[in-house]
Design a protein around this motif. Structure first.
Motif, short mmCIF file in Angstrom:
data_model
loop_
_atom_site.label_atom_id
_atom_site.label_comp_id
_atom_site.label_asym_id
_atom_site.label_seq_id
_atom_site.Cartn_x
_atom_site.Cartn_y
_atom_site.Cartn_z
N GLY A 154 1.90 -8.64 30.46
CA GLY A 154 1.35 -9.29 29.03
C GLY A 154 1.47 -8.22 28.61
O GLY A 154 1.12 -8.37 27.24
N VAL A 155 0.20 -7.55 29.16
CA VAL A 155 -0.19 -6.50 28.47
C VAL A 155 0.82 -5.14 27.81
O VAL A 155 1.06 -5.35 26.21
CB VAL A 155 -1.68 -5.57 29.61
N ALA A 156 2.18 -5.31 28.86
CA ALA A 156 3.24 -4.89 28.32
C ALA A 156 3.79 -5.36 26.65
O ALA A 156 4.15 -4.61 25.99
CB ALA A 156 3.54 -4.24 28.87
N LEU A 157 4.06 -6.50 26.81
CA LEU A 157 4.74 -7.33 25.50
C LEU A 157 3.99 -7.47 24.46
O LEU A 157 4.49 -7.16 23.24
CB LEU A 157 4.59 -9.40 26.41
N THR A 158 2.37 -7.43 24.35
CA THR A 158 2.10 -7.45 23.32
C THR A 158 2.67 -6.34 21.74
O THR A 158 2.71 -6.61 21.05
CB THR A 158 0.89 -7.23 23.29
N ASP A 159 3.12 -5.14 23.00
CA ASP A 159 3.63 -4.18 21.89
C ASP A 159 4.67 -5.14 20.94
O ASP A 159 5.47 -4.30 19.71
CB ASP A 159 4.23 -2.62 22.04
N ALA A 160 5.08 -5.50 21.37
CA ALA A 160 6.63 -6.35 20.19
C ALA A 160 6.88 -7.12 19.74
O ALA A 160 7.61 -8.23 19.37
CB ALA A 160 7.23 -6.92 21.71
N LEU A 161 4.89 -7.92 19.92
CA LEU A 161 4.58 -8.70 19.23
C LEU A 161 3.63 -8.83 17.86
O LEU A 161 3.52 -10.24 17.07
CB LEU A 161 4.06 -10.18 20.03
N ILE A 162 3.53 -7.58 17.68
CA ILE A 162 2.06 -7.43 16.93
C ILE A 162 2.97 -7.81 15.50
O ILE A 162 3.83 -7.17 14.80
CB ILE A 162 1.85 -5.81 16.77
N GLY A 163 2.77 -8.49 14.60
CA GLY A 163 3.04 -9.10 13.85
C GLY A 163 4.54 -9.17 12.82
O GLY A 163 5.18 -9.39 12.57
N ILE B 274 13.91 -7.48 24.94
CA ILE B 274 12.92 -6.92 26.00
C ILE B 274 12.16 -7.35 27.74
O ILE B 274 11.78 -6.66 28.07
CB ILE B 274 11.17 -6.17 25.39
N GLY B 275 12.12 -8.42 27.23
CA GLY B 275 10.97 -9.38 28.35
C GLY B 275 12.34 -9.46 29.49
O GLY B 275 11.62 -9.27 30.82
N VAL B 276 13.54 -8.83 29.25
CA VAL B 276 14.64 -8.34 30.58
C VAL B 276 13.32 -7.37 31.20
O VAL B 276 13.33 -7.55 32.42
CB VAL B 276 15.69 -7.86 30.37
N ALA B 277 13.99 -6.55 30.71
CA ALA B 277 12.97 -5.02 31.06
C ALA B 277 11.46 -5.00 31.78
O ALA B 277 10.98 -4.38 32.53
CB ALA B 277 12.80 -3.34 29.78
N VAL B 278 10.56 -5.47 30.88
CA VAL B 278 8.77 -6.71 31.19
C VAL B 278 9.51 -6.89 32.73
O VAL B 278 8.57 -6.26 33.43
CB VAL B 278 8.49 -6.79 30.26
N GLU B 279 10.40 -8.17 32.84
CA GLU B 279 9.96 -8.37 34.26
C GLU B 279 10.42 -7.49 35.68
O GLU B 279 10.35 -8.01 36.28
CB GLU B 279 11.02 -9.83 33.57
N ARG B 280 11.83 -6.95 34.74
CA ARG B 280 12.55 -5.64 35.66
C ARG B 280 11.62 -4.89 36.27
O ARG B 280 11.56 -4.53 37.72
CB ARG B 280 13.30 -4.84 35.29
N TYR B 281 10.06 -4.05 35.52
CA TYR B 281 9.97 -2.96 35.37
C TYR B 281 8.94 -3.96 36.40
O TYR B 281 7.70 -3.34 37.00
CB TYR B 281 9.08 -2.32 34.77
N GLU C 88 -3.60 -13.09 26.92
CA GLU C 88 -2.65 -11.57 26.27
C GLU C 88 -1.72 -11.88 27.75
O GLU C 88 -1.22 -10.55 27.62
CB GLU C 88 -2.68 -10.95 25.09
N GLY C 89 -2.43 -12.48 28.71
CA GLY C 89 -0.91 -13.25 29.26
C GLY C 89 0.01 -13.60 29.92
O GLY C 89 0.69 -13.63 28.74
N TYR C 90 1.16 -11.95 30.29
CA TYR C 90 2.56 -13.12 29.66
C TYR C 90 2.47 -14.37 29.96
O TYR C 90 3.40 -14.38 28.94
CB TYR C 90 3.73 -12.27 31.49
N GLY C 91 2.35 -15.59 30.38
CA GLY C 91 2.44 -16.97 30.77
C GLY C 91 2.19 -17.32 29.61
O GLY C 91 2.18 -17.89 28.96
N GLN C 92 0.47 -16.72 29.12
CA GLN C 92 -0.05 -17.43 28.37
C GLN C 92 0.81 -17.55 27.07
O GLN C 92 0.60 -17.51 25.99
CB GLN C 92 -1.61 -16.66 27.97
N LEU C 93 1.12 -15.78 26.54
CA LEU C 93 2.20 -15.25 24.99
C LEU C 93 2.93 -16.09 24.71
O LEU C 93 3.80 -16.59 24.30
CB LEU C 93 2.35 -13.71 25.23
N ALA C 94 3.59 -16.88 26.27
CA ALA C 94 4.65 -17.88 25.88
C ALA C 94 4.17 -19.20 25.90
O ALA C 94 5.35 -19.56 24.97
CB ALA C 94 5.86 -17.67 27.22
#
Length: 515
Positions: free
Chosen positions: A188-197, A173-180, A341-347
């Motif tokens: 980061g806001v978009a990616l959080t839905d991939a990381l819940i639990g 999913i990181g590919v799409a997040v970075e492409r869009y 929950e910035g993208y870099g912070q999550l990584a």
């Protein structure tokens, strides 16, 4: 020895999925027994008053509803409602030394917030394209959840968008997040839905993060997450009433300890406060984890699961003031309040946790349900401005707590609240209510706590990694089948399980009825 009681179906576990199965089967005229080891039904979908002498009824574990199909509510005649949040999310940050943030809600306000944060409309338009893609997929996939499992090819054809299929089902999913999306905070806001639990990185080749993301954006065919009116316990109370009204028998403090089956008839050994006894059934539906199912059958357990979250419940005397003066706290806390929950912070947080360390900036998100549904507060609390806060921390795998659960819980809680305080004009501790004993109204649950209290394997809120919602060689027609013809899995570990949906319960009932 007297002959055991006999039922058409015995359901092991009185969580929301087990109650859904019970209600459907009883309405179909079957004799049904639900066995629940705890003192009340509901499992993780319960409302409780966790603070002594305080009239606040919190959704203690699970807390929002998205994946529950209206079909189940209608079929079972449930007296249950959800309420839409007025704001989707707010994410505070600092840009150019100034406290600011991203507010996502009504279209015009969202556009203006994107422009103020990023300096143009480009980020907003990219956001709309990204979520236009996910909404299209949601509209095609969600209706299939209560149908027999489609094949992979059939689901791909149903979606009818190769770019969307590749983004969600084939590439990390990181590919799409970075492409869009370009902005780190927006990503980061978009990616959080991939990381819940789900303990994962945006580019994990296993795609477990994609599967988590998918289930978080398809609910109701829109991806909206709503507040259960009356708390999560209102749902499971309504389900228990529906099951009993249809003729199901529910026994609490009755723990199933063994299932013996020849594929046609089954016997369930039950431990109750009075004695141990055996119940016979034509079939058994297990509303528990795959690990618990294996233990009941005396079989080799599946791979170990690991939860990765910190769940915190709070009661405040007032909402805290924000450093970002451009947004009202009642607006900021009305949706999902993202912290670190910035993208870099999550990584960074994932790398630190994977290395066995508490993240320096623990990511989390906060929900104030009482802004949307004040009925969960007693009249006095609501009138005096009290509010509930639910915090869900990410990247907190069970392994971090193995050596000393209590001490690590305290350290992670302090670090997490510290990241929240960085965006507040006053420490959150100064806003906490106190109970009748003078103790602050705050509690925290680690994966190990959830395993001990609810039997979640490794504290995994989905029982195991989620699966894509299509058939594979081992899934069966409904995704609930086991190698025993008359034993079905109706818990979150079934295909299309996870979250408060009732989908595995519905699907196991359909399989039991030969639909």
């Amino acid at each position: 020895m007297p002959a055991p009681d006999r039922y058409d179906a015995v359901i092991v576990g009185g969580g929301h999925n087990g109650l859904v199965s019970a209600a459907y089967l009883a309405r179909a005229g079957q004799s049904v027994l639900v066995l629940e080891r705890l003192a009340a039904t509901g499992g993780a979908a319960v409302s409780t008053r966790p603070f002594d002498g305080v009239d606040a009824r919190l959704s203690r574990y699970s807390y929002l509803v998205s994946l529950l199909p209206r079909k189940i509510v209608r079929d079972l005649g449930l007296d249950f409602a959800v309420r839409r949040r007025t704001v989707s999310s707010y994410t505070p940050t600092v840009r150019g030394g100034r406290a600011t943030g991203l507010l996502v809600g009504e279209d015009r306000a969202t556009r203006e917030s994107f422009a103020a944060l990023t300096g143009s409309d480009r980020a907003y338009e990219a956001w709309r394209r990204f979520y236009g893609m996910t909404r299209h997929v949601a509209g095609r996939v969600f209706p299939t959840l209560t149908e027999p499992l489609p094949t992979r090819d059939a689901l791909r054809e149903r979606i009818g968008d190769e770019d969307a299929w590749r983004a969600l089902f084939e590439e990390p999913i990181g590919v799409a997040v970075e492409r869009y999306l370009d902005d780190d905070l927006v990503r980061g806001v978009a990616l959080t839905d991939a990381l819940i639990g789900t303990f994962s990185d945006a580019h994990d080749p296993s795609l477990r993060q994609n599967r988590c993301f998918l289930y978080h954006v398809i609910g109701g065919g829109t991806g909206d997450w709503d507040v259960p009116v009356g708390g999560m316990g209102a749902l499971t109370d309504a389900l228990a009433r529906a099951a009993r009204a249809a003729g199901a028998e529910i026994r609490v403090r009755h723990e199933a300890t063994r299932i013996a089956t020849d594929g046609t008839h089954a016997e369930v050994t039950v431990r109750s406060p009075e004695a141990e006894h055996v119940v016979a059934a034509r079939r058994v539906l297990v509303n528990a984890s795959p690990q618990a199912l294996a233990a009941l059958l005396g079989e080799e357990p599946p791979a170990a699961a690991e939860g990765a979250q910190l769940k915190v419940n709070m009661l405040l005397t007032r909402l805290p003031r924000l450093r970002d003066r451009c947004v009202d706290p009642r607006e900021a806390f009305a949706g999902t309040f993202h912290i670190a929950e910035g993208y870099g912070q999550l990584a960074d947080a994932y790398r630190e946790a994977a290395a066995g360390r508490i993240p320096a900036a623990p990511p989390s998100e906060i929900y104030c349900h009482s802004l949307t549904d004040p009925s969960i507060l007693g009249p006095g609390l609501a009138a005096s401005g009290h509010h509930t806060l639910t915090l869900f921390g990410l990247h907190a795998p069970a392994r971090l707590f193995a050596a000393d659960n209590a001490a690590t819980r305290a350290r992670l809680l302090a670090a997490t609240l510290g990241r929240l305080d960085a965006h507040l004009e006053e420490p959150i501790a100064e806003c906490l209510a106190v109970d009748v004993n003078g103790e602050p109204c705050i509690e925290a649950k680690t994966p190990l706590d959830l395993e001990r209290e609810l039997g979640l394997p490794g504290g995994h809120i989905f029982h195991r990694d989620l699966a894509f919602p299509y058939a594979t060689g081992s899934t069966g027609r409904w995704g609930v089948e086991t190698r025993h013809a008359n034993v079905l899995l109706c818990g979150a570990g079934a295909v299309r399980g996870g979250g408060v949906s009732g989908v595995p319960g519905h699907n196991a009932a359909m399989a039991a009825l030969g639909r």
